[in-house]
Design a protein around this motif. Structure first.
Motif, short mmCIF file in Angstrom:
data_model
loop_
_atom_site.label_atom_id
_atom_site.label_comp_id
_atom_site.label_asym_id
_atom_site.label_seq_id
_atom_site.Cartn_x
_atom_site.Cartn_y
_atom_site.Cartn_z
N SER A 32 15.69 -20.49 -8.39
CA SER A 32 15.72 -21.83 -8.99
C SER A 32 14.56 -22.05 -9.96
CB SER A 32 15.67 -22.90 -7.89
OG SER A 32 16.79 -22.80 -7.04
N TYR A 33 13.63 -21.11 -9.97
CA TYR A 33 12.42 -21.24 -10.77
C TYR A 33 12.47 -20.27 -11.94
CZ TYR A 33 10.84 -23.88 -6.75
OH TYR A 33 10.73 -24.81 -5.75
N GLY A 34 12.13 -20.76 -13.13
CA GLY A 34 12.27 -19.93 -14.32
C GLY A 34 10.97 -19.34 -14.82
N TYR A 35 9.84 -19.91 -14.37
CA TYR A 35 8.54 -19.42 -14.83
C TYR A 35 7.63 -19.23 -13.63
CZ TYR A 35 10.22 -20.96 -19.37
OH TYR A 35 10.96 -21.12 -20.51
N TRP A 36 6.88 -18.14 -13.68
CA TRP A 36 6.01 -17.77 -12.57
C TRP A 36 4.62 -17.42 -13.09
CZ3 TRP A 36 7.68 -17.56 -7.44
CH2 TRP A 36 9.07 -17.75 -7.25
N GLY A 37 3.62 -17.72 -12.27
CA GLY A 37 2.29 -17.25 -12.57
C GLY A 37 2.12 -15.80 -12.17
N GLN A 38 0.92 -15.28 -12.40
CA GLN A 38 0.66 -13.87 -12.11
C GLN A 38 0.28 -13.64 -10.66
OE1 GLN A 38 -1.56 -15.93 -13.32
NE2 GLN A 38 -3.39 -15.52 -12.09
N GLY A 39 0.00 -14.72 -9.93
CA GLY A 39 -0.32 -14.62 -8.52
C GLY A 39 -1.82 -14.58 -8.27
N THR A 40 -2.19 -15.06 -7.08
CA THR A 40 -3.57 -14.99 -6.63
C THR A 40 -3.57 -14.52 -5.18
OG1 THR A 40 -5.68 -16.19 -6.46
CG2 THR A 40 -3.69 -17.42 -5.92
N GLN A 41 -4.47 -13.62 -4.86
CA GLN A 41 -4.44 -12.99 -3.55
C GLN A 41 -5.23 -13.81 -2.54
OE1 GLN A 41 -6.46 -9.07 -3.05
NE2 GLN A 41 -4.47 -8.38 -2.32
N VAL A 42 -4.62 -13.99 -1.38
CA VAL A 42 -5.28 -14.66 -0.26
C VAL A 42 -5.32 -13.68 0.91
CG1 VAL A 42 -5.11 -16.50 1.44
CG2 VAL A 42 -4.61 -16.97 -0.98
N THR A 43 -6.51 -13.44 1.41
CA THR A 43 -6.67 -12.54 2.54
C THR A 43 -7.38 -13.29 3.66
OG1 THR A 43 -6.85 -10.62 1.08
CG2 THR A 43 -7.60 -10.35 3.35
N VAL A 44 -6.74 -13.34 4.82
CA VAL A 44 -7.30 -14.03 5.98
C VAL A 44 -7.69 -12.99 7.01
CG1 VAL A 44 -6.95 -15.80 7.72
CG2 VAL A 44 -5.80 -16.00 5.50
N SER A 45 -8.95 -12.95 7.34
CA SER A 45 -9.43 -11.98 8.33
C SER A 45 -9.34 -12.59 9.72
CB SER A 45 -10.86 -11.56 8.02
OG SER A 45 -11.72 -12.68 8.09
N SER A 46 -8.92 -11.77 10.66
CA SER A 46 -8.74 -12.27 12.04
C SER A 46 -10.02 -12.13 12.85
CB SER A 46 -7.60 -11.52 12.71
OG SER A 46 -7.86 -10.13 12.71
N ASP A 73 -1.02 -15.58 7.09
CA ASP A 73 -0.95 -16.23 5.78
C ASP A 73 -1.41 -15.29 4.66
OD1 ASP A 73 -2.15 -19.23 7.34
OD2 ASP A 73 -0.09 -18.79 6.73
N THR A 74 -1.90 -14.14 5.02
CA THR A 74 -2.34 -13.16 4.02
C THR A 74 -1.17 -12.75 3.13
OG1 THR A 74 -4.10 -12.30 5.44
CG2 THR A 74 -3.29 -10.85 3.69
#
Length: 124
Positions: free
Chosen positions: A110-124, A90-91
């Motif tokens: 289909s999407y016209g507007y986007w956010g800047q994103g947020t990072q998700v890091t899952v450690s194993s 899921d990272t």
């Protein structure tokens, strides 16, 4: 002008949970469907979840079905993504988007507007 701002990303151990938020401004929010997508390094943008304007209909990508839940609070102009039982795979950077075109909900175009994103890091 529409603005989407994601928050809530971070580092979490496998099996843990995170809740992402996406605050929207500049448009009638309650009438517009929203989506979450993610993109891992070297991979294409992947559909994660979609919610109708009223919140009555939701759809999920196969890889997150049963673990992630999308919801919205139209009074707060905010969409959420509750992520449980997180896995290493899921990272990614997670993006919220506002649908303005009539294409399929799982199709990024289909999407016209986007956010800047947020990072998700899952450690194993």
């Amino acid at each position: 002008q529409v603005q989407l701002v994601e928050s809530g990303g971070g580092l979490v151990q496998a099996g843990g949970s995170l809740r992402l938020s996406c605050a929207a401004s500049g448009r009638t929010f309650s009438s517009t469907a929203m989506g979450w997508f993610r993109q891992a390094p070297g991979k294409e943008r992947e559909f994660v979840a979609h919610i109708s304007g009223s919140g009555g209909r939701t759809y999920y990508g196969d890889s997150v079905k049963g673990r992630f839940t999308i919801s919205r609070d139209n009074a707060k102009n905010t969409v959420y993504l509750q992520m449980n039982s997180l896995k290493f795979e899921d990272t990614a950077d997670y993006y919220c988007a506002l649908q303005v075109y009539s294409g399929a909900y799982y199709y990024p175009d289909s999407y016209g507007y986007w956010g800047q994103g947020t990072q998700v890091t899952v450690s194993s």
